[in-house]
Design a protein around this motif. Structure first.
Motif, mmCIF file in Angstrom:
data_model
loop_
_atom_site.group_PDB
_atom_site.id
_atom_site.type_symbol
_atom_site.label_atom_id
_atom_site.label_comp_id
_atom_site.label_asym_id
_atom_site.label_seq_id
_atom_site.Cartn_x
_atom_site.Cartn_y
_atom_site.Cartn_z
ATOM 1 N N GLY A 26 -18.640 37.105 7.745
ATOM 2 C CA GLY A 26 -20.106 36.902 7.598
ATOM 3 C C GLY A 26 -20.839 37.956 6.972
ATOM 4 N N ASN A 33 -27.038 34.218 4.327
ATOM 5 C CA ASN A 33 -26.615 34.654 5.619
ATOM 6 C C ASN A 33 -26.541 33.369 6.554
ATOM 7 N N ASP A 34 -27.397 32.536 6.251
ATOM 8 C CA ASP A 34 -27.343 31.109 7.171
ATOM 9 C C ASP A 34 -26.009 30.486 7.085
ATOM 10 N N GLU A 35 -25.379 30.590 5.577
ATOM 11 C CA GLU A 35 -24.145 29.958 5.515
ATOM 12 C C GLU A 35 -23.084 30.787 5.995
ATOM 13 N N PHE A 37 -22.625 33.196 8.502
ATOM 14 C CA PHE A 37 -22.809 33.443 9.853
ATOM 15 C C PHE A 37 -22.711 32.199 10.469
ATOM 16 N N ARG A 38 -22.618 30.956 9.865
ATOM 17 C CA ARG A 38 -22.574 29.530 10.560
ATOM 18 C C ARG A 38 -21.293 29.638 11.599
ATOM 19 N N PRO A 39 -20.050 29.909 11.331
ATOM 20 C CA PRO A 39 -18.773 29.947 12.286
ATOM 21 C C PRO A 39 -19.235 30.812 13.558
ATOM 22 N N HIS A 40 -19.633 32.256 13.135
ATOM 23 C CA HIS A 40 -20.095 33.282 14.188
ATOM 24 C C HIS A 40 -21.294 32.667 15.376
ATOM 25 N N ARG A 41 -22.240 32.113 14.631
ATOM 26 C CA ARG A 41 -23.189 31.257 15.573
ATOM 27 C C ARG A 41 -22.737 30.205 16.336
ATOM 28 N N ALA A 42 -21.825 29.127 15.606
ATOM 29 C CA ALA A 42 -21.254 28.120 16.414
ATOM 30 C C ALA A 42 -20.557 28.761 17.404
ATOM 31 N N TYR A 45 -21.936 29.710 20.675
ATOM 32 C CA TYR A 45 -22.495 28.608 21.785
ATOM 33 C C TYR A 45 -21.140 28.402 22.719
#
Length: 160
Positions: A26, A33-35, A37-42, A45
């Motif tokens: 990312g 950035n939103d796109e 880092f999406r896998p990192h954010r998911a 959780y």
């Protein structure tokens, strides 16, 4: 139940290592950035929910309290990750183009990630040790009921 806990611990370690990969990919992505880092954010959780599940399994398996606590610590450190990210974003909104306090705060995100990796490694190591069968069935093993070669305890040996 202990083998299930050890398997979940190994899965958690895999997720934490993958989290570092997704953070790096990312960071070097050309996408917004939103796109990027999406896998990192998911996966973040998952890294929160998996130790919560592991705490439940640890309670059912009557794991030692220290291991129980370290597993909960991983979930707690994951919450700290979110707090660091929110604080960093709040301090980045000042409009200053030089090195901002938000960037300095966000550096703690990586340091905390390393702490999560270390605690998870400890959990995996201890879970694997506890999931192995006891070594009482082998001849000569402590507690197997088989006498070890040598003099019996408390007997004097003749002087040479």
């Amino acid at each position: 139940m202990r083998k299930l806990f050890a398997g979940l611990a190994a899965l958690l370690m895999l997720a934490v290592v993958a989290q570092f990969y997704f953070a790096a990919s990312g960071a070097f992505s050309t996408a917004p950035n939103d796109e990027a880092f999406r896998p990192h954010r998911a996966l973040g959780y998952v890294i929160f929910l998996l130790p919560v599940l592991m705490v439940i399994v640890a309670a059912l398996a009557r794991m030692p309290g220290r291991l129980f606590g370290m597993t909960g610590l991983v979930a707690g450190l994951t919450v700290v990750q979110v707090v660091i990210a929110v604080l960093a974003r709040a301090f980045n909104d000042t409009g200053d183009t030089s090195t901002t306090a938000g960037q300095l705060i966000f550096g703690l995100h990586a340091v905390n990630g390393l702490a999560i990796l270390a605690v998870t490694g400890n959990v995996v190591r201890q879970a694997r040790a506890l999931s192995r069968p006891a070594a009482t069935g082998r001849p000569g093993a402590v507690g197997s009921g088989t006498a070890l070669p040598g003099p019996a305890a408390g007997t004097a040996q003749p002087a040479s």
